[in-house]
Design a protein around this motif. Structure first.
Motif, short mmCIF file in Angstrom:
data_model
loop_
_atom_site.label_atom_id
_atom_site.label_comp_id
_atom_site.label_asym_id
_atom_site.label_seq_id
_atom_site.Cartn_x
_atom_site.Cartn_y
_atom_site.Cartn_z
N LEU A 1 -25.00 41.89 50.04
CA LEU A 1 -25.36 40.39 49.72
C LEU A 1 -25.37 40.25 48.31
N ASP A 2 -25.44 40.83 47.24
CA ASP A 2 -25.02 40.35 45.42
C ASP A 2 -23.60 40.70 45.31
N ALA A 3 -22.88 41.21 45.73
CA ALA A 3 -21.42 41.03 46.14
C ALA A 3 -20.89 39.70 46.39
N THR A 4 -21.59 38.93 47.14
CA THR A 4 -20.91 37.66 47.64
C THR A 4 -21.53 36.35 46.77
N LYS A 5 -22.51 37.12 45.78
CA LYS A 5 -22.82 36.21 45.20
C LYS A 5 -22.31 35.63 43.58
N GLY A 6 -21.22 36.35 43.70
CA GLY A 6 -20.40 35.83 42.46
C GLY A 6 -19.65 35.13 42.74
N GLN A 7 -18.56 34.46 44.08
CA GLN A 7 -17.51 33.54 44.50
C GLN A 7 -18.89 32.46 43.75
N TYR A 8 -20.08 32.14 44.25
CA TYR A 8 -20.69 31.44 42.87
C TYR A 8 -20.70 30.65 42.02
N GLU A 9 -20.15 31.39 41.17
CA GLU A 9 -20.03 31.26 39.63
C GLU A 9 -18.71 30.72 39.54
N MET A 10 -17.77 30.69 40.81
CA MET A 10 -16.48 30.59 40.36
C MET A 10 -16.14 29.35 41.30
N LEU A 11 -17.22 28.37 42.19
CA LEU A 11 -17.08 26.76 42.60
C LEU A 11 -16.18 25.92 41.93
N TYR A 12 -16.74 26.01 40.23
CA TYR A 12 -16.18 24.42 39.55
C TYR A 12 -14.82 25.16 39.62
N ASP A 13 -13.95 26.43 39.12
CA ASP A 13 -13.04 26.77 39.32
C ASP A 13 -11.86 26.03 40.21
N TYR A 14 -12.43 27.02 41.02
CA TYR A 14 -11.97 26.33 42.79
C TYR A 14 -11.50 24.62 42.71
N GLN A 15 -12.85 24.28 42.81
CA GLN A 15 -12.98 22.51 42.48
C GLN A 15 -11.86 22.23 41.70
N LEU A 16 -11.47 22.42 40.69
CA LEU A 16 -10.91 21.94 40.08
C LEU A 16 -9.14 22.75 40.20
N GLU A 17 -9.02 23.38 41.09
CA GLU A 17 -7.94 24.66 41.54
C GLU A 17 -7.56 23.68 43.08
N LEU A 18 -7.69 23.16 43.78
CA LEU A 18 -7.89 22.16 44.64
C LEU A 18 -7.65 21.04 44.18
N ILE A 19 -7.89 20.16 43.47
CA ILE A 19 -7.36 18.65 42.58
C ILE A 19 -6.29 19.28 42.57
N ARG A 20 -6.52 20.50 41.16
CA ARG A 20 -4.86 20.03 40.96
C ARG A 20 -3.23 20.54 41.92
N SER A 21 -3.66 20.96 42.83
CA SER A 21 -2.78 21.68 43.78
C SER A 21 -2.66 20.42 45.02
N ASN A 22 -3.16 19.62 45.58
CA ASN A 22 -3.32 18.57 46.62
C ASN A 22 -3.74 17.74 46.11
N PRO A 23 -2.78 16.64 44.52
CA PRO A 23 -3.77 15.79 44.28
C PRO A 23 -4.13 14.38 45.61
N GLY A 24 -5.08 13.83 45.27
CA GLY A 24 -5.96 12.29 45.77
C GLY A 24 -7.01 13.40 46.87
N SER A 25 -7.34 14.30 46.98
CA SER A 25 -8.05 15.19 47.80
C SER A 25 -9.72 14.42 46.90
N THR A 26 -10.21 14.78 47.86
CA THR A 26 -12.16 14.52 47.78
C THR A 26 -12.76 16.61 47.37
N VAL A 27 -13.33 16.49 46.46
CA VAL A 27 -13.82 17.63 46.58
C VAL A 27 -15.22 17.84 45.85
N VAL A 28 -16.45 17.02 45.95
CA VAL A 28 -17.61 16.86 45.55
C VAL A 28 -18.95 18.12 45.81
N ILE A 29 -19.06 18.54 44.16
CA ILE A 29 -20.52 19.89 44.73
C ILE A 29 -21.47 18.95 44.28
N ASN A 30 -22.13 19.04 45.40
CA ASN A 30 -23.44 19.38 43.73
C ASN A 30 -24.70 20.01 43.46
#
Length: 582
Positions: free
Chosen positions: A22-51
C-alpha cells in the motif's frame, strides 16, 4: 525445507507485506499535479481538475475530474443528448470510487465522456461532478436532455440542481431488483418488463392488468415505484432513446475492472489508453460499413416484434399512435408495414442520429512517459488515509437472494472435442474407434458401415463369433425438416454399447466339412415408426461360405432374416420377433 513458525507470526508477516504494498502505491499521489499538466499539454482543451482537502498541511488529495478534449468534441458532434451516470468501487490497491458519465453513439454503444476519482458517493461529490460536466457539454439547465441513473440520492439531488429541466430516468433493472424481493415468480418478471417497455398508457395498463390477474399486490407495488421515471409510457418524445435501463454504465464499469486494481495514476492511464484504443477501433470499423445506418440499428429494426394491436401511422410526419417511432426515432412494426406498402426506402424514415457521423474523427493524443512530464511548482499531494473494512476484501459484487449464482465451470457450448489418438473432431480417446480396433475381428472392421433409421436404436447381431452393435450418431439435419429424419448409425464393437443384446450360436467346425450354420436373433426398440436395414457379411476361415443378416424395422414389428451361401448352396431363414416397443 520446512520452517516451524506460529500462526500469529505468519499474520504479522502478511500485514507487513500488505503495508509495504500500500505504501508503494501512495507515491503516485505526489505526481498528480505533474500528470495534470501532461494531460493538458498533450490534449489541449481537456478539463482536468484536482481538489485537495481543506485546512490540511501538507495537502492531502481529495478528488480529480478528467474530461478529455477528443471525448468532449466527439460527444457534441454526433451523440444524442443522453447521459448515463454511475459509480463503482476500486479494488484492493486504493480506497474510493470512480464516477463516470457515459453517452451513446450512433450505433447504440457506450461513449465515455468524463470520469472522476472521489472518496465516496455523496451529495457533495456528485454535485461537484455534475457542475463540471454541465460546463463541458453545455447542459444549459437540461432542456431536451435525458439523464439515466440508479436511485442514488446524490445523483438525484445533483441533477435536480444542475439540470432541473432534464428528463431524469431511473434504471428499470434496479427497480425490478427491489420489486422482485417480494414478487419473485418467473412469470411475473415478464409482465413487469412488459409494463416497463410499453410505449403508451394503453399498453401499460393492459400489461399491468395481466400482472394484476397473477398478483394484485405486485401490480399495486409497481405504481408505488413512480413508473413515470422508468416506463416508456411516460418518456418524453424527441429524445430518440427508448432505453429503460442504465446497462451502458454497467458495461463501462465491467470494461475497466482490471484498471480498478491499480494505483491512481496507473488506473487513470489504463482508462485513457482503453478509450484511445476504442476510438481508433470504432473508427476503423465504421470505415467498412456500407449501409446508410449503423449495424446495431439495422439489427434492431430487423428484430422488431409483431403486435396484435392496431395503430395509426402518418408517414409524412413520421409518427405512429403507438408512440414508439417518436420516442426512439426508429420505425415501429406498424410503420415498417406502411413503409413497405408505399415504398421500399426504409432507411429514409430512420432518424439522422442513427446514421454514422464523425463521432470518432476526434482521436486522443498520446501521453509521454513519467520522466518526461512537466514538473509542477505546487506542493506535492499526500495520499488519503486508507480505510480498512472488516473481513476479507471483496472483489465481486454481492448477488441478490433470488439471483443465479456465478457459474463455477466454463460453458462448453460451441467448443470442439478433438481426439488425441486419431486427431478427429467430435469424440475423445475413450470413444475412439481406432482404440478398440485391435480387440475386434477383421470381420467387424470390414462390416463398419453406415445404416440409416428413423430415430431408433438397433440391437446387436453376432456373426461367426464376432458380436456387433448399432450405435446411433447425432442428427445433422435441421429441426425445420419433415418429421421423417434420417439418423446415421455406425457399427461398433458391442463392448462399447449397452443399447440392446443379441446372441449367436455357432456350430463347432468340423475338420472334414465346409458347412456353416448361423443363427441370429435381434431385439429392437424404437421411439417412432420407420425402417432400419443392416447388412453384414462374414467369411469363415476354412470354408468357402458367406453369410448375411438383414434386419427390417417397421411400425410395431421387427423381423430378422439370415442368408447363408455355402459352396454354391443358398439357404435362407426368416424368424419374426415380438412387437417392438414404439
Amino acid at each position: 525445507m520446512f520452517v516451524d513458525v506460529s500462526l500469529s507470526k505468519l499474520k504479522r508477516a502478511k500485514a507487513i507485506v500488505l503495508k509495504k504494498a500500500l505504501d508503494a502505491t501512495k507515491g503516485q499521489y505526489e505526481m498528480l499535479y505533474d500528470y495534470q499538466l501532461e494531460l493538458i499539454r498533450s490534449n489541449p482543451g481537456s478539463t482536468v481538475v484536482i481538489n485537495k482537502e481543506d485546512n490540511m498541511d501538507p495537502p492531502v488529495f481529495k478528488r480529480i475530474y478528467i474530461c478529455l478534449d477528443a471525448c468532449k468534441r466527439g460527444f457534441m458532434v454526433g451523440c444524442r443528448k443522453i447521459i448515463g451516470l454511475d459509480g463503482c468501487f476500486f479494488k484492493v490497491a486504493m480506497c474510493g470510487e470512480l464516477l463516470c458519465a457515459i453517452g451513446r453513439d450512433s450505433n447504440n454503444q457506450m461513449y465515455p465522456v468524463a470520469w472522476a476519482v472521489v472518496d465516496k458517493e455523496n451529495n457533495d461529490n456528485w454535485s461537484w461532478f455534475c457542475d463540471l460536466l454541465s460546463r463541458d457539454i453545455k447542459f444549459e439547465g437540461g432542456k431536451d436532455w435525458v439523464i439515466i441513473s440508479d436511485q442514488q440520492k446524490g445523483i438525484l439531488n445533483a441533477v435536480e440542481k444542475w439540470a432541473p429541466k432534464a428528463e431524469h430516468r431511473n434504471c428499470a433493472r434496479h427497480i425490478y431488483a427491489n420489486w422482485k424481493k417480494e414478487f419473485y415468480d418467473k412469470e411475473w418478471q415478464k409482465l413487469f418488463w412488459a409494463c416497463a417497455k410499453a410505449p403508451n398508457n394503453v399498453l401499460f395498463n393492459r400489461a399491468r392488468a395481466k400482472l394484476a390477474q397473477k398478483t394484485r399486490a405486485g401490480a399495486q407495488a409497481i405504481l408505488n415505484t413512480h413508473p413515470q421515471h422508468w416506463s416508456r409510457a411516460w418518456f418524453r418524445l424527441g429524445s430518440n432513446c427508448d432505453s429503460v435501463d442504465n446497462n451502458i454504465c454497467e458495461s463501462f464499469n465491467k470494461w475497466i475492472v482490471e484498471a480498478r486494481f491499480f494505483p491512481i495514476i496507473t488506473m487513470l492511464e489504463a482508462i485513457r489508453v482503453k478509450v484511445m484504443v476504442r476510438i481508433q477501433e470504432q473508427r476503423t470499423k465504421a470505415e467498412k460499413w456500407m449501409d446508410a445506418i449503423c449495424r446495431n440499428i439495422s439489427k434492431k429494426i430487423a428484430y422488431l416484434h409483431k403486435t396484435d394491436h392496431r395503430f395509426t401511422v402518418d408517414l409524412a410526419k413520421k409518427e405512429c399512435s403507438c408512440r414508439y417511432w417518436q420516442l426512439s426515432g426508429l420505425p415501429c412494426y406498424h410503420a415498417i408495414s406502411s413503409i413497405y406498402y408505399k415504398t421500399h426506402s426504409l432507411y429514409d424514415f430512420v432518424a439522422d442520429c442513427y446514421k454514422f457521423k464523425k463521432i470518432y474523427s476526434h482521436c486522443l493524443e498520446p501521453v509521454e512517459g513519467m520522466h518526461s512530464w512537466p514538473v509542477s511548482d505546487r506542493p506535492k499531494l499526500r495520499a488519503p488515509g486508507y480505510i480498512k473494512m472488516p473481513g476479507r476484501p471483496k472483489t465481486e459484487r454481492k448477488r441478490e437472494p433470488h439471483e443465479k449464482p456465478k457459474a463455477k465451470k466454463m460453458c462448453r457450448l460451441g467448443t470442439f472435442i478433438r481426439c488425441r489418438k486419431c486427431k478427429g473432431v467430435g469424440h475423445n480417446i475413450a470413444s475412439c474407434d481406432k482404440r478398440n480396433a485391435g480387440s475386434t475381428s477383421k470381420t467387424a472392421s470390414a462390416a463398419n458401415q453406415n445404416v440409416h433409421g428413423s430415430q431408433s436404436t438397433a440391437g446387436t447381431q453376432s456373426v461367426a463369433g464376432s458380436q456387433i452393435a448399432l450405435v446411433p450418431q447425432a442428427d445433422t439435419m435441421s429441426a425445420s425438416n419433415s418429421k421423417k429424419r434420417n439418423h446415421s448409425m455406425t457399427l461398433t464393437p458391442a463392448s462399447q454399447t449397452s443399447i440392446a443384446t443379441a446372441s449367436t450360436k455357432n456350430q463347432p467346425k468340423k475338420a472334414a466339412t465346409n458347412n456353416l450354420k448361423t443363427k441370429a436373433v435381434g431385439r429392437v426398440a424404437t421411439a417412432s415408426g420407420g425402417t432400419a436395414t443392416m447388412t453384414m457379411h462374414a467369411h469363415s476361415a476354412g470354408a468357402a461360405a458367406t453369410s448375411s443378416v438383414t434386419v427390417n424395422i417397421k411400425s410395431g414389428r421387427a423381423s430378422g432374416k439370415a442368408v447363408v451361401n455355402d459352396a454354391g448352396k443358398t439357404t435362407s431363414s426368416k424368424k419374426p420377433t415380438t412387437n417392438a416397443p414404439m
